[in-house]
Design a protein around this motif. Structure first.
Motif, PDB file in Angstrom:
ATOM      1  N   GLY A  57       9.353 -15.191  21.906  1.00  0.00           N
ATOM      2  CA  GLY A  57       9.792 -13.796  21.861  1.00  0.00           C
ATOM      3  C   GLY A  57       9.811 -13.176  20.482  1.00  0.00           C
ATOM      4  O   GLY A  57      10.240 -12.039  20.319  1.00  0.00           O
ATOM      5  N   GLY A  58       9.340 -13.899  19.473  1.00  0.00           N
ATOM      6  CA  GLY A  58       9.271 -13.334  18.130  1.00  0.00           C
ATOM      7  C   GLY A  58       8.183 -12.272  18.053  1.00  0.00           C
ATOM      8  O   GLY A  58       7.429 -12.062  19.008  1.00  0.00           O
ATOM      9  N   ALA A  59       8.096 -11.600  16.922  1.00  0.00           N
ATOM     10  CA  ALA A  59       7.145 -10.495  16.773  1.00  0.00           C
ATOM     11  C   ALA A  59       6.107 -10.808  15.710  1.00  0.00           C
ATOM     12  O   ALA A  59       6.441 -11.233  14.605  1.00  0.00           O
ATOM     13  N   VAL A  60       4.840 -10.581  16.058  1.00  0.00           N
ATOM     14  CA  VAL A  60       3.742 -10.638  15.102  1.00  0.00           C
ATOM     15  C   VAL A  60       3.367  -9.185  14.819  1.00  0.00           C
ATOM     16  O   VAL A  60       3.008  -8.445  15.730  1.00  0.00           O
ATOM     17  N   VAL A  61       3.505  -8.773  13.559  1.00  0.00           N
ATOM     18  CA  VAL A  61       3.348  -7.367  13.208  1.00  0.00           C
ATOM     19  C   VAL A  61       2.138  -7.185  12.287  1.00  0.00           C
ATOM     20  O   VAL A  61       2.069  -7.806  11.224  1.00  0.00           O
ATOM     21  N   PRO A  62       1.170  -6.334  12.673  1.00  0.00           N
ATOM     22  CA  PRO A  62       0.027  -6.063  11.796  1.00  0.00           C
ATOM     23  C   PRO A  62       0.483  -5.488  10.458  1.00  0.00           C
ATOM     24  O   PRO A  62       1.471  -4.755  10.389  1.00  0.00           O
ATOM     25  N   PHE A  63      -0.276  -5.810   9.409  1.00  0.00           N
ATOM     26  CA  PHE A  63       0.124  -5.522   8.035  1.00  0.00           C
ATOM     27  C   PHE A  63      -1.140  -5.201   7.243  1.00  0.00           C
ATOM     28  O   PHE A  63      -2.095  -5.973   7.271  1.00  0.00           O
ATOM     29  N   THR A  64      -1.174  -4.064   6.553  1.00  0.00           N
ATOM     30  CA  THR A  64      -2.331  -3.669   5.746  1.00  0.00           C
ATOM     31  C   THR A  64      -1.863  -3.248   4.358  1.00  0.00           C
ATOM     32  O   THR A  64      -1.020  -2.359   4.234  1.00  0.00           O
ATOM     33  N   VAL A  65      -2.392  -3.889   3.330  1.00  0.00           N
ATOM     34  CA  VAL A  65      -2.031  -3.538   1.954  1.00  0.00           C
ATOM     35  C   VAL A  65      -2.714  -2.213   1.598  1.00  0.00           C
ATOM     36  O   VAL A  65      -3.924  -2.059   1.768  1.00  0.00           O
ATOM     37  N   VAL A  66      -1.920  -1.257   1.116  1.00  0.00           N
ATOM     38  CA  VAL A  66      -2.442   0.053   0.727  1.00  0.00           C
ATOM     39  C   VAL A  66      -2.702   0.106  -0.769  1.00  0.00           C
ATOM     40  O   VAL A  66      -3.764   0.524  -1.213  1.00  0.00           O
ATOM     41  N   ASP A  67      -1.730  -0.333  -1.570  1.00  0.00           N
ATOM     42  CA  ASP A  67      -1.843  -0.211  -3.018  1.00  0.00           C
ATOM     43  C   ASP A  67      -1.177  -1.412  -3.675  1.00  0.00           C
ATOM     44  O   ASP A  67      -0.140  -1.890  -3.207  1.00  0.00           O
ATOM     45  N   ALA A  68      -1.773  -1.901  -4.742  1.00  0.00           N
ATOM     46  CA  ALA A  68      -1.197  -3.004  -5.509  1.00  0.00           C
ATOM     47  C   ALA A  68      -1.518  -2.743  -6.974  1.00  0.00           C
ATOM     48  O   ALA A  68      -2.655  -2.938  -7.411  1.00  0.00           O
ATOM     49  N   ARG A  69      -0.505  -2.263  -7.703  1.00  0.00           N
ATOM     50  CA  ARG A  69      -0.673  -1.986  -9.139  1.00  0.00           C
ATOM     51  C   ARG A  69       0.396  -2.743  -9.908  1.00  0.00           C
ATOM     52  O   ARG A  69       1.456  -2.195 -10.216  1.00  0.00           O
ATOM     53  N   PRO A  70       0.144  -4.029 -10.201  1.00  0.00           N
ATOM     54  CA  PRO A  70       1.143  -4.806 -10.915  1.00  0.00           C
ATOM     55  C   PRO A  70       1.384  -4.228 -12.307  1.00  0.00           C
ATOM     56  O   PRO A  70       0.428  -3.782 -12.926  1.00  0.00           O
ATOM     57  N   PRO A  71       2.604  -4.246 -12.806  1.00  0.00           N
ATOM     58  CA  PRO A  71       3.829  -4.686 -12.129  1.00  0.00           C
ATOM     59  C   PRO A  71       4.670  -3.506 -11.635  1.00  0.00           C
ATOM     60  O   PRO A  71       5.887  -3.593 -11.615  1.00  0.00           O
ATOM     61  N   ARG A  72       4.049  -2.410 -11.215  1.00  0.00           N
ATOM     62  CA  ARG A  72       4.813  -1.196 -10.913  1.00  0.00           C
ATOM     63  C   ARG A  72       4.917  -0.818  -9.439  1.00  0.00           C
ATOM     64  O   ARG A  72       5.939  -0.325  -9.000  1.00  0.00           O
ATOM     65  N   THR A  73       3.830  -0.993  -8.662  1.00  0.00           N
ATOM     66  CA  THR A  73       3.825  -0.479  -7.298  1.00  0.00           C
ATOM     67  C   THR A  73       3.133  -1.440  -6.340  1.00  0.00           C
ATOM     68  O   THR A  73       2.062  -1.964  -6.659  1.00  0.00           O
ATOM     69  N   PHE A  74       3.746  -1.640  -5.186  1.00  0.00           N
ATOM     70  CA  PHE A  74       3.099  -2.366  -4.086  1.00  0.00           C
ATOM     71  C   PHE A  74       3.444  -1.611  -2.813  1.00  0.00           C
ATOM     72  O   PHE A  74       4.615  -1.319  -2.560  1.00  0.00           O
ATOM     73  N   SER A  75       2.421  -1.260  -2.024  1.00  0.00           N
ATOM     74  CA  SER A  75       2.696  -0.559  -0.766  1.00  0.00           C
ATOM     75  C   SER A  75       1.828  -1.111   0.352  1.00  0.00           C
ATOM     76  O   SER A  75       0.738  -1.645   0.112  1.00  0.00           O
ATOM     77  N   PHE A  76       2.350  -0.974   1.563  1.00  0.00           N
ATOM     78  CA  PHE A  76       1.625  -1.464   2.736  1.00  0.00           C
ATOM     79  C   PHE A  76       1.979  -0.616   3.950  1.00  0.00           C
ATOM     80  O   PHE A  76       2.995   0.065   3.975  1.00  0.00           O
ATOM     81  N   ARG A  77       1.096  -0.640   4.932  1.00  0.00           N
ATOM     82  CA  ARG A  77       1.362  -0.036   6.231  1.00  0.00           C
ATOM     83  C   ARG A  77       1.573  -1.168   7.221  1.00  0.00           C
ATOM     84  O   ARG A  77       0.934  -2.217   7.124  1.00  0.00           O
ATOM     85  N   TRP A  78       2.470  -0.925   8.176  1.00  0.00           N
ATOM     86  CA  TRP A  78       2.719  -1.940   9.198  1.00  0.00           C
ATOM     87  C   TRP A  78       3.127  -1.263  10.497  1.00  0.00           C
ATOM     88  O   TRP A  78       3.321  -0.058  10.536  1.00  0.00           O
ATOM     89  N   THR A  79       3.223  -2.076  11.537  1.00  0.00           N
ATOM     90  CA  THR A  79       3.613  -1.667  12.892  1.00  0.00           C
ATOM     91  C   THR A  79       2.512  -0.913  13.630  1.00  0.00           C
ATOM     92  O   THR A  79       2.748  -0.396  14.701  1.00  0.00           O
ATOM     93  N   HIS A  80       1.280  -0.862  13.094  1.00  0.00           N
ATOM     94  CA  HIS A  80       0.190  -0.204  13.816  1.00  0.00           C
ATOM     95  C   HIS A  80      -0.359  -1.126  14.910  1.00  0.00           C
ATOM     96  O   HIS A  80      -0.196  -2.344  14.837  1.00  0.00           O
ATOM     97  N   PRO A  81      -1.005  -0.557  15.933  1.00  0.00           N
ATOM     98  CA  PRO A  81      -1.623  -1.396  16.967  1.00  0.00           C
ATOM     99  C   PRO A  81      -2.627  -2.355  16.328  1.00  0.00           C
ATOM    100  O   PRO A  81      -3.396  -1.971  15.443  1.00  0.00           O
ATOM    101  N   ALA A  82      -2.617  -3.607  16.784  1.00  0.00           N
ATOM    102  CA  ALA A  82      -3.447  -4.651  16.168  1.00  0.00           C
ATOM    103  C   ALA A  82      -4.930  -4.322  16.212  1.00  0.00           C
ATOM    104  O   ALA A  82      -5.698  -4.767  15.359  1.00  0.00           O
ATOM    105  N   ASP A  83      -5.363  -3.515  17.170  1.00  0.00           N
ATOM    106  CA  ASP A  83      -6.782  -3.210  17.301  1.00  0.00           C
ATOM    107  C   ASP A  83      -7.174  -1.908  16.590  1.00  0.00           C
ATOM    108  O   ASP A  83      -8.276  -1.415  16.765  1.00  0.00           O
ATOM    109  N   GLN A  84      -6.269  -1.355  15.796  1.00  0.00           N
ATOM    110  CA  GLN A  84      -6.556  -0.101  15.098  1.00  0.00           C
ATOM    111  C   GLN A  84      -6.394  -0.281  13.591  1.00  0.00           C
ATOM    112  O   GLN A  84      -5.629  -1.122  13.133  1.00  0.00           O
ATOM    113  N   VAL A  85      -7.120   0.543  12.841  1.00  0.00           N
ATOM    114  CA  VAL A  85      -6.975   0.568  11.389  1.00  0.00           C
ATOM    115  C   VAL A  85      -5.682   1.325  11.070  1.00  0.00           C
ATOM    116  O   VAL A  85      -5.414   2.383  11.648  1.00  0.00           O
ATOM    117  N   ALA A  86      -4.890   0.782  10.167  1.00  0.00           N
ATOM    118  CA  ALA A  86      -3.627   1.431   9.797  1.00  0.00           C
ATOM    119  C   ALA A  86      -3.901   2.775   9.143  1.00  0.00           C
ATOM    120  O   ALA A  86      -4.735   2.877   8.242  1.00  0.00           O
TER     121      ALA A  86
END
Length: 153
Positions: A57-86
């Motif tokens: 009953g656990g949850a597998v949640v889709p995850f897409t990295v949007v931005d990664a600018r070390p060491p200041r910003t990290f962003s991602f999109r999640w919870t989108h349908p697994a068969d769709q682009v976030a």
């Protein structure tokens, strides 16, 4: 209440470089937030994070990295349908912004996109409250986890 944005700030006694690793690396992420995380911490990378046991009953949640600018910003999109682009409208956007402060880092977490999901108001309110509860539980675990990193040789 407008159910549009969740914002939290915490102070972490570590450099932005260390905090960036802890919020962006799957190996670190699963120590304070999901039970498992599989993705590359580079923009455009897709993967998933796992809460609990997927076979129980656990949850597998889709995850897409949007931005990664070390060491200041990290962003991602999640919870989108697994068969769709976030994208805006089918996922929530989480951004970690890191700012040096004193001898450590001020981490600002922002989650947006709730209203854009097109949920009816009852579902919107429930999802928003679940995420508020989740961030209020998980985010305070980050600083104590970072503190354990410094005691290792």
């Amino acid at each position: 209440m407008e159910f549009g944005t969740i914002e939290r700030e915490i102070y972490v006694e570590a450099t932005p470089e260390i905090v960036f690793e802890v919020v962006s690396s799957p190996d670190h992420l699963k120590e304070w937030w999901p039970d498992d995380a599989r993705y590359e911490p580079t923009p455009g990378s897709t993967g998933e994070i796992v809460f609990g046991d997927p076979d129980a009953g656990g949850a597998v949640v889709p995850f897409t990295v949007v931005d990664a600018r070390p060491p200041r910003t990290f962003s991602f999109r999640w919870t989108h349908p697994a068969d769709q682009v976030a994208a805006e409208g089918n996922s929530l956007l989480v951004t970690f912004e890191l700012t040096p402060s004193g001898g450590g880092t001020l981490l600002k977490m922002t989650e947006t996109g709730f209203r854009e999901m097109g949920w009816e108001i009852a579902v919107l309110e429930q999802q928003y409250q679940e995420h508020v509860t989740g961030w209020d539980f998980y985010l305070p675990r980050l600083a104590p986890y970072v503190a354990t990193l410094r005691v290792r040789p």
